[in-house]
Design a protein around this motif. Structure first.
Motif, PDB file in Angstrom:
ATOM      1  N   HIS A 126       0.842  -1.197   0.000  1.00 32.29           N
ATOM      2  CA  HIS A 126       0.000   0.000   0.000  1.00 32.29           C
ATOM      3  C   HIS A 126       0.876   1.247   0.000  1.00 32.29           C
ATOM      4  CE1 HIS A 126      -3.822   2.028   1.875  1.00 32.29           C
ATOM      5  NE2 HIS A 126      -3.524   2.494   0.691  1.00 32.29           N
ATOM      6  N   VAL A 127       1.846   1.259   0.962  1.00 33.47           N
ATOM      7  CA  VAL A 127       2.816   2.358   1.036  1.00 33.47           C
ATOM      8  C   VAL A 127       4.212   1.732   1.033  1.00 33.47           C
ATOM      9  CG1 VAL A 127       3.750   4.209   2.484  1.00 33.47           C
ATOM     10  CG2 VAL A 127       1.269   3.912   2.301  1.00 33.47           C
ATOM     11  N   SER A 128       5.098   2.233   0.169  1.00 28.97           N
ATOM     12  CA  SER A 128       6.458   1.690   0.091  1.00 28.97           C
ATOM     13  C   SER A 128       7.237   1.983   1.361  1.00 28.97           C
ATOM     14  CB  SER A 128       7.191   2.287  -1.112  1.00 28.97           C
ATOM     15  OG  SER A 128       8.589   2.151  -0.943  1.00 28.97           O
TER      16      SER A 128
ATOM     17  N   ASN B  66       0.649  11.776  -2.722  1.00 29.64           N
ATOM     18  CA  ASN B  66       0.974  10.355  -2.891  1.00 29.64           C
ATOM     19  C   ASN B  66       2.134   9.915  -1.994  1.00 29.64           C
ATOM     20  OD1 ASN B  66      -0.978  10.240  -4.855  1.00 29.64           O
ATOM     21  ND2 ASN B  66       0.464  10.546  -6.536  1.00 29.64           N
ATOM     22  N   HIS B  67       2.415  10.674  -0.949  1.00 28.41           N
ATOM     23  CA  HIS B  67       3.586  10.375  -0.117  1.00 28.41           C
ATOM     24  C   HIS B  67       3.209  10.322   1.357  1.00 28.41           C
ATOM     25  CE1 HIS B  67       7.561  11.709   1.829  1.00 28.41           C
ATOM     26  NE2 HIS B  67       7.701  10.457   1.463  1.00 28.41           N
TER      27      HIS B  67
ATOM     28  N   CYS C  70      -0.327  -3.873   4.039  1.00 25.47           N
ATOM     29  CA  CYS C  70      -0.696  -2.616   4.703  1.00 25.47           C
ATOM     30  C   CYS C  70       0.233  -2.276   5.868  1.00 25.47           C
ATOM     31  CB  CYS C  70      -2.139  -2.688   5.200  1.00 25.47           C
ATOM     32  SG  CYS C  70      -3.336  -2.733   3.856  1.00 25.47           S
ATOM     33  N   SER C  71       1.373  -2.974   5.957  1.00 20.05           N
ATOM     34  CA  SER C  71       2.275  -2.767   7.100  1.00 20.05           C
ATOM     35  C   SER C  71       2.651  -1.307   7.294  1.00 20.05           C
ATOM     36  CB  SER C  71       3.561  -3.577   6.908  1.00 20.05           C
ATOM     37  OG  SER C  71       3.253  -4.930   6.729  1.00 20.05           O
ATOM     38  N   GLN C  72       2.901  -0.609   6.184  1.00 19.82           N
ATOM     39  CA  GLN C  72       3.352   0.786   6.287  1.00 19.82           C
ATOM     40  C   GLN C  72       2.200   1.781   6.162  1.00 19.82           C
ATOM     41  OE1 GLN C  72       6.389   1.804   7.091  1.00 19.82           O
ATOM     42  NE2 GLN C  72       7.420  -0.178   6.970  1.00 19.82           N
ATOM     43  N   SER C  73       0.986   1.303   5.911  1.00 26.56           N
ATOM     44  CA  SER C  73      -0.124   2.256   5.766  1.00 26.56           C
ATOM     45  C   SER C  73      -1.018   2.290   6.994  1.00 26.56           C
ATOM     46  CB  SER C  73      -0.946   1.939   4.519  1.00 26.56           C
ATOM     47  OG  SER C  73      -1.486   0.632   4.578  1.00 26.56           O
TER      48      SER C  73
ATOM     49  N   THR D 167       5.942   6.112  -1.123  1.00 30.92           N
ATOM     50  CA  THR D 167       4.925   6.257  -2.170  1.00 30.92           C
ATOM     51  C   THR D 167       3.642   5.524  -1.768  1.00 30.92           C
ATOM     52  OG1 THR D 167       6.627   6.311  -3.862  1.00 30.92           O
ATOM     53  CG2 THR D 167       4.387   5.783  -4.610  1.00 30.92           C
ATOM     54  N   ILE D 168       2.510   6.231  -1.880  1.00 33.64           N
ATOM     55  CA  ILE D 168       1.215   5.566  -1.675  1.00 33.64           C
ATOM     56  C   ILE D 168       0.787   5.045  -3.041  1.00 33.64           C
ATOM     57  CG2 ILE D 168      -1.180   5.816  -0.900  1.00 33.64           C
ATOM     58  CD1 ILE D 168      -0.280   8.335   0.670  1.00 33.64           C
ATOM     59  N   ASN D 169       0.702   3.726  -3.166  1.00 31.02           N
ATOM     60  CA  ASN D 169       0.349   3.164  -4.471  1.00 31.02           C
ATOM     61  C   ASN D 169      -1.145   3.269  -4.749  1.00 31.02           C
ATOM     62  OD1 ASN D 169       2.828   2.260  -5.710  1.00 31.02           O
ATOM     63  ND2 ASN D 169       2.998   0.860  -3.956  1.00 31.02           N
ATOM     64  N   ASN D 170      -1.451   3.318  -6.018  1.00 32.85           N
ATOM     65  CA  ASN D 170      -2.844   3.456  -6.457  1.00 32.85           C
ATOM     66  C   ASN D 170      -3.530   2.087  -6.405  1.00 32.85           C
ATOM     67  OD1 ASN D 170      -5.252   4.117  -7.618  1.00 32.85           O
ATOM     68  ND2 ASN D 170      -4.370   5.055  -9.460  1.00 32.85           N
TER      69      ASN D 170
END
Lengths: 404, 155
Positions: free
Chosen positions: A163-165, A323-324, A192-195, A170-173
């Motif tokens: 989801h998020v790098s 997106n970040h 979703c670990s980073q989101s 980067t928040i992916n679409n």
């Protein structure tokens, strides 16, 4: 609101903690809940006929319900406890991937996946004769719509996407990725670990087939992870680990398995971790995601602005602010990130340096490692100032030796 | 001076950021790769022998200033030594970094490599300082096992 006050370690140690992407610190509310569990309810859930074990079972199972509500899952049996996101991903790879992939099928990942959502798929695609493909990113560190559309095809059976790098922020679409994948008949796993520490996750709205996350990156203790899967898919899957509590009848040669969720929870579980994760969710809800986003937006805006002023830095982040999220990777041009991290450490600033379990991404970027500062709700602008001060110290120490 | 400034002293900085030993040898007898997977440091170490004497060494690759400097200073220290002497110096260096205390007298044989003494107080960087030394140790061990290196011969 002085959030830092709730985190004993941030008061006990004189540190600037900027490594929450690796693991967050824990608030006293979480630490107290674990202590309370051991002092009042500790027994092995699902096993005892005595009252204490029933209380332990209730604490454990109530937390499952709490997590289901937290991510808006339709059914509480869709929440499976694991050791961490890595184990959740391995469960999917083995129990879904091994049984459903065949020669000619494709698994599509992004080039920014953590090794945990990449190495298991190498194993599974090799074993099943299927093919592993990657969605690459553009100059803005984002995966474009065209890239998504060209890689997810009729051959695609599984899509794995963070989801998020954890390196780029980067928040992916994922809305787009899930929509296209479903249209092509593929299932989607969202890491979703980073989101989830930073933004509300609604699994029904998102419509992912699986999501995974680790508790310890969202204020809970180490060693507890979550797998969410759609009930109809989980029901069809074979168990991953075999053992106690995941069975129905065991004969000498054969076994029938327990229904969801127990089917996927073999052996005595990490009950203290589950209790701690429940307390962490209560803590997050007490602050509220709106407030969390408000705090973090201000903090990340400030960090982006201050780090952008240092012209000796290379920043690996999208120019599109919307997106970040969460992490900023950087390098001092010509200086190895380990040296930078050591000098930051001498100023009490904790950052991660290395390849961040994302070697294919590093290779794609043409580098071997970066420094990464990652932020959470207890961080302040002062922490960003300390980072900048430490970076200036590092640059001054190395300036005359840098080969330009 | 604190540990950090000691660890990043001038000698280490000069070797670590721009070393004259970072090159390819024309006629190397042995080559060995060394890497620390966790940090991505990677070196390729080359060795040229004259009998049992280390005639020349060089390295290529990438890594932090500590690992690059440690490689370069190791080369300076061991060039011209016999393999037996080199093995003894490697052992002493590893013991120094791992804080298995050595007397000042013993440490003297490390020559410039004694500059890494303070890295022993920086546990996160121990692996960086040891990379080249372990790589050379592996190279010599493999050479001896295959019979291509004979440390004790004097031809």
């Amino acid at each position: 609101m002085d959030i830092k006050q709730d985190f004993p370690i941030l008061n006990n140690r004189k540190i600037t903690y900027l490594d929450s992407g690796a693991t967050t610190q824990k608030p006293k509310q979480v630490l107290d809940a674990i202590k309370k569990y051991y002092e009042n309810y500790n027994a092995n859930p699902h096993r005892g006929a005595y009252f204490l074990s029933i209380e332990a079972t209730e604490e454990y199972e109530n937390t499952r319900t709490k997590i289901a509500k937290f991510i808006n899952a339709r059914n509480r049996e869709e929440i499976i406890f694991s050791k961490n996101a890595t184990e959740s991903l391995n469960l999917i790879a083995y129990s879904y991937g091994m049984d459903n992939l065949k020669s000619g099928d494709e698994v599509v990942l992004s080039i920014m996946e953590h090794h945990s959502n990449l190495v298991p798929w190498q194993k599974v695609t090799k074993a099943t004769g299927s093919t592993l493909r990657y969605m690459y990113m553009n100059d803005e560190f984002e995966i474009s719509d065209e890239e998504i559309e060209s890689k997810i095809t009729d051959k695609t059976k599984v899509v794995g996407i963070t989801h998020v790098s954890n390196v780029l922020g980067t928040i992916n679409n994922i809305e787009k990725i899930i929509k296209i994948a479903h249209k092509k008949g593929a299932i989607v796993i969202v890491d979703c670990s980073q989101s989830i520490p930073h933004m509300r996750i609604d699994v029904q709205k998102m419509d992912a087939d699986f999501i995974v996350f680790s508790g310890h990156k969202m204020l809970s203790p180490l060693g507890i992870g979550i797998l969410y899967g759609k009930k109809e898919i989980l029901n069809k899957m074979n168990p991953f680990l075999m053992g106690g509590d995941m069975i129905e009848y065991v004969y000498e040669q054969d076994t029938t398995f327990a229904p969801l969720p127990n089917k996927f929870e073999a052996g005595t579980q990490n009950v203290e971790g589950v209790i701690g994760l429940g307390a962490a969710i209560d803590y997050i809800e007490s602050i509220g995601y709106d407030k969390i986003q408000e705090i973090e937006e201000e903090l990340i805006d400030y960090a982006r602005q201050e780090l952008s002023k240092l012209d000796y830095l290379t920043l690996y982040m999208t120019p599109n602010r919307e997106n970040h999220n969460g992490v900023i990777s950087f390098n001092i041009k010509g200086v190895h990130p380990h040296d930078v991290a050591s000098i930051l450490d001498s100023e009490g600033v904790c950052v991660r340096s290395g390849n961040h379990c994302a070697q294919p991404l590093m290779r794609f970027l043409g580098i071997d490692s970066t420094c990464r500062a990652s932020f959470y709700i207890y961080n302040t602008k002062e922490d960003v100032d300390n980072l900048v001060k430490g970076l200036n110290k590092a640059y001054n120490m190395f300036e005359k030796y840098i080969v330009k | 001076m604190d540990d950090l400034e000691q660890a990043y002293n001038e000698l280490i900085m000069e070797h670590g950021m721009n070393s004259y030993n970072k090159k390819k040898l024309d006629h190397a007898d042995f080559c060995e790769l060394g890497h620390n997977p966790n940090c991505g440091d990677e070196i390729s170490l080359e060795l040229k022998l004259n009998g049992n004497i280390i005639e020349d060494m060089a390295f290529t690759g990438h890594g932090c200033a500590i690992s690059q400097a440690s490689t370069s200073i190791m080369i300076d220290t061991l060039k011209g030594k016999t393999l037996e002497e080199a093995k003894e110096i490697i052992k002493t260096f590893i013991e120094m970094i791992k804080r298995e205390t050595k007397t000042e007298e013993e440490l003297e044989k490390l020559e410039d490599a004694i500059a890494f003494k303070n890295v022993s107080n920086m546990p996160a960087r121990v692996k960086c300082a040891l990379l080249a030394w372990h790589t050379l140790e592996d190279m010599i061990n493999k050479g001896e096992e295959s019979g291509k290196i004979k440390s004790d011969c004097c031809h």
